[in-house]
Write a protein that holds these residues in place. Sequence first.
Motif, PDB file in Angstrom:
ATOM      1  N   LEU A  99       0.846  -1.203   0.000  1.00 40.71           N
ATOM      2  CA  LEU A  99       0.000   0.000   0.000  1.00 40.71           C
ATOM      3  C   LEU A  99       0.877   1.246   0.000  1.00 40.71           C
ATOM      4  CD1 LEU A  99      -3.037  -0.441   2.416  1.00 40.71           C
ATOM      5  CD2 LEU A  99      -3.096  -0.001  -0.028  1.00 40.71           C
ATOM      6  N   GLY A 100       2.074   1.125   0.559  1.00 38.34           N
ATOM      7  CA  GLY A 100       3.008   2.256   0.540  1.00 38.34           C
ATOM      8  C   GLY A 100       2.820   3.232   1.685  1.00 38.34           C
ATOM      9  N   ASP A 101       2.395   2.730   2.839  1.00 41.09           N
ATOM     10  CA  ASP A 101       2.160   3.619   3.987  1.00 41.09           C
ATOM     11  C   ASP A 101       3.493   3.864   4.713  1.00 41.09           C
ATOM     12  OD1 ASP A 101       0.888   5.180   5.806  1.00 41.09           O
ATOM     13  OD2 ASP A 101      -0.518   3.644   6.499  1.00 41.09           O
ATOM     14  N   TYR A 102       4.220   4.825   4.180  1.00 49.51           N
ATOM     15  CA  TYR A 102       5.611   5.052   4.584  1.00 49.51           C
ATOM     16  C   TYR A 102       5.755   5.354   6.074  1.00 49.51           C
ATOM     17  CZ  TYR A 102      10.415   6.878   3.974  1.00 49.51           C
ATOM     18  OH  TYR A 102      11.759   7.087   4.047  1.00 49.51           O
ATOM     19  N   GLN A 103       4.750   5.980   6.682  1.00 52.28           N
ATOM     20  CA  GLN A 103       4.877   6.318   8.102  1.00 52.28           C
ATOM     21  C   GLN A 103       4.956   5.070   9.000  1.00 52.28           C
ATOM     22  OE1 GLN A 103       1.524   8.158   9.986  1.00 52.28           O
ATOM     23  NE2 GLN A 103       0.025   7.042   8.770  1.00 52.28           N
ATOM     24  N   ARG A 105       7.039   2.960   8.870  1.00 58.10           N
ATOM     25  CA  ARG A 105       8.452   2.677   9.154  1.00 58.10           C
ATOM     26  C   ARG A 105       8.786   3.026  10.600  1.00 58.10           C
ATOM     27  NH1 ARG A 105       8.079   7.699   7.054  1.00 58.10           N
ATOM     28  NH2 ARG A 105       9.581   9.340   7.557  1.00 58.10           N
ATOM     29  N   MET A 133      10.837   2.340  -7.219  1.00 54.33           N
ATOM     30  CA  MET A 133      11.134   3.657  -6.653  1.00 54.33           C
ATOM     31  C   MET A 133      10.204   4.716  -7.247  1.00 54.33           C
ATOM     32  SD  MET A 133      13.096   4.533  -4.237  1.00 54.33           S
ATOM     33  CE  MET A 133      13.356   6.147  -3.500  1.00 54.33           C
ATOM     34  N   ALA A 134       9.914   4.576  -8.556  1.00 55.49           N
ATOM     35  CA  ALA A 134       9.069   5.572  -9.218  1.00 55.49           C
ATOM     36  C   ALA A 134       7.626   5.487  -8.754  1.00 55.49           C
ATOM     37  CB  ALA A 134       9.153   5.401 -10.737  1.00 55.49           C
ATOM     38  N   THR A 135       7.106   4.281  -8.503  1.00 54.99           N
ATOM     39  CA  THR A 135       5.707   4.188  -8.084  1.00 54.99           C
ATOM     40  C   THR A 135       5.550   4.219  -6.571  1.00 54.99           C
ATOM     41  OG1 THR A 135       5.880   1.804  -8.313  1.00 54.99           O
ATOM     42  CG2 THR A 135       4.816   2.975 -10.103  1.00 54.99           C
ATOM     43  N   ARG A 136       6.415   3.495  -5.843  1.00 50.88           N
ATOM     44  CA  ARG A 136       6.284   3.453  -4.389  1.00 50.88           C
ATOM     45  C   ARG A 136       6.885   4.706  -3.759  1.00 50.88           C
ATOM     46  NH1 ARG A 136       8.733  -1.791  -1.902  1.00 50.88           N
ATOM     47  NH2 ARG A 136       7.091  -2.719  -3.161  1.00 50.88           N
ATOM     48  N   GLY A 137       7.948   5.193  -4.372  1.00 47.27           N
ATOM     49  CA  GLY A 137       8.529   6.444  -3.876  1.00 47.27           C
ATOM     50  C   GLY A 137       9.499   6.273  -2.730  1.00 47.27           C
ATOM     51  N   PHE A 138       9.705   5.045  -2.264  1.00 45.03           N
ATOM     52  CA  PHE A 138      10.686   4.852  -1.199  1.00 45.03           C
ATOM     53  C   PHE A 138      11.238   3.432  -1.228  1.00 45.03           C
ATOM     54  CE2 PHE A 138       6.572   3.737   0.727  1.00 45.03           C
ATOM     55  CZ  PHE A 138       6.837   2.570   1.424  1.00 45.03           C
TER      56      PHE A 138
END
Lengths: 230, 440
Positions: A99-103, A105, A133-138
Amino acid sequence: MTNCLLCQSSLRNTTSFDEIMSLAPTQARQLCEECAAKFFRLDSVATCDQCGRRLKAEMSNPCYDCERWQQQISFDFQNRALYEYNSAMKDYMKRYKFLGDYQLRFIFAKEVKKAVTRQKRLLVPIPVNAGTMATRGFNQVTGLLKGCSLVEALKTSQTVKDKRQSEKDRADRLRLIQPFELVEPQIERISGKNVTIIDDVYTTGTTIRHAASLLYQAGAASVIGITLAR
Amino acid sequence: MINHISDLYGRQISSAELPAAILELPEVKRRPAIQLKPSLMCSRCGSRLKRSQANLPNGQYYCYVCIQMKRMDTLHDLAFIDEPNQFNKVSNALSWEGQLTPLQAECAEQVVRIFKKRQHHLLWAVTGAGKTEMLFKGIEWAVRYGKRICIASPRVDVCIELFPRIQAAFAKTSIVLLHGKSDQPYKYSQITICTTHQLLRFYHAFDVLIIDEVDVFPFSGNPMLHFGVNNAIKTAGAMLYLTATPDKHLLTQVRKGHLSISYLPIRYHGHLLPEPTVIKIKGLSQGIDNNRLDKRILKMIRQLMSQQQRFLLFVPHIKDLATVATAIKDAGIIAKYDTVFAADPERLEKVGAMRHHELDFIITTTILERGVTFPGIDVLVLKADDDIFSAAALIQIAGRVGRSSDRPTGRVLFYAETRAANIRSCQRQIRKMNRKAAEI
C-alpha cells in the motif's frame, strides 16, 4: 494525543505499570498493546544460527534449508532476524510496502537501528529497482534505517523485472540470477571491511546471499545479514 | 487495475492504477492527487496532512488517511473522465407492483419534485415508514431521463439489504453494489449502491445521490466522508438524505437553509411508534458486572419465553455480552440465544439464525440498532442510561418494534438506574412524532 499506527485506537492511558515504575523515560509509543502483542520477537527463543528462523522442537541447528545452503555456497554467511514473519508481520508488510504507507516505518525504525548499530560494521541496504522507486517512492529497507549512516553499494541490475519478488514461488526464487550490481564508486569502501546487509524479509535467503557474494567479490572481510523478519 | 475506459466515467483513480493505453486517451483528464498549497491536502479525501507524517523521500508526499483505498501521492495524478451519462432512456423502468399508502405516495411525489429541481433535501421519516419504497418513483423518473443514481449508506448491512430490493424493483436497469468486502468487480452502471467510503472513488458522477441512515457512524462527524459526498455528486446534482434520527449537523444545515426538510411521522401501516417503558433498578450496573440480573429482568425474560415472544436484548458494551449471557444461564432459563457485536466474525451467521427463527433472542451491542428487521419482535435495553446509547440510538432501537402490520405494537423496555437525559430525549422525540402522526 497520538493513535496506534495500525489500528488507530487512541494511545492515551496505555503506559504500563512497569513503565511507570522504571525510571527510564517513556518511549514514544507507535502501537497499542493489543497490536504490539501480535508481533513475535525472536530474541528470546532458539533460532537457527545461519538464517535466524525460530527453531521448532524437531528442527536441527542449522536448519535443513541452511544445510543445503552450506553445500551450495562457498562463503560464510549468517543472518539474524528481529521478528518472526507471522500473519501480523505479513499484514504489516502489505500495508508498509504494497500500500506504501511510509509512516509505518516508525514502528520498527528504532529497534532496527539499535540492532544494526550494535556492532561497528558497514551498513549496506538491499536496494529496490527504479520502477518500484518511481511508483512506491521509497525503499522500504532504508526507510527502516533512519539516522544510520549507509553505504549504498548495491543497485538492481537493468534486467527486466518480470514478477514481483513476493509473487514468485520458492523454485522461482532459487533460480533467480544475480539481481544486483556493485555501485562503482562505493567498491573501495567495502574492501577489507566487515559488512552488514539489511533487508526487510528473509524468505528463502537467495536475495541476501546474492548480495553477500557481490560484497565478498568487492573484498569485504566478512558479511552478515540482519532482517526485520524471517 | 482499470481495463476499460468506461471504468473511469465519473470516477477518480490514481494514474498508478491505469495502463498507459487508457492514460493516453484524449478524454482522460488529470488533476493533482495531493494539493501542496495553501496547505498539504489530499484531493480525494480532503484531509489536511501533517508534513512529518505525509512525507516520502525526495520531497514527495502521500495521503496516509485514505490509503486503504490505494495510495494518493505526488508521484501520480488523479485521472478522471467527465460523466457522459451513457444510459438508455427507459420509461416504465419500475417493475415493482406494490402499493403505497396515500401518505407514502405523497412523499414519493415529493421525492420526484426534489430530484427534478435538484434540491438538497432531508427526508425525516420515522423508523418503519417504508423509506425505500418511497424512493422508487423518484428513481424511475431519473432512469427515464438517463440520470446516474447512487444510494449510499455508512452501514454495509444497509447496502447489502438494499441491493436485492432495488434490483427487483428495477429489473432492467444496470445496478452495481460496491463495498469494501465485496468481490463483485466495478462496472459502469446507472444505479450504484455503495458504502459512503466508496464515494471517494467518484468525481462529479451522480445526478441523484441518496444517503440512507445519514446520521450514523462512520459518516456522522467524519469530514472525509462528507468531502467524498460533495465530490461524488455533480455540481448541480440532487441530494436526498434519509433518516429517522437526524443529528445536529443536519438540523443546522436545515436551519441555515442549505437543506429543505420534510417529515413523515407515521409508519406505513398507520400505527404509532411504540413508546418505551422505563424500569428503574438500583445497582443495575454493578449487578451486571457481577454476572447478576435483577429479578424483574429475569421475570420478564421468563414471561417472554413462556409466551414464545422473540426479542433483542441490548447491552452497552462488548464485555456485558458474556456477563449477561452467564447471568441468564445461571438463573436456569433454558432458551436458544447467542451474543453478537460489530467485529464478531460470525455476525452475519448469527443474525441469519435470528432471522430464521433458530434463536429465541439475541444479546447484542448497538450494532443491531438499525438496518435490520425481525418481524414481531420486542426489545429490552439494559443500562439504557449508559452514554453509549445516544437518544438517536434509543429511538432506533425502539424502532425495531412493531414494524410489521401483523403485529404493529410490542414491548420496548428500558432498564436503567436513572432516567438520564438520553432516555428523556428519546421519549420526548417519540412522543412528538406520535403527536404529529395523530394530527394526520
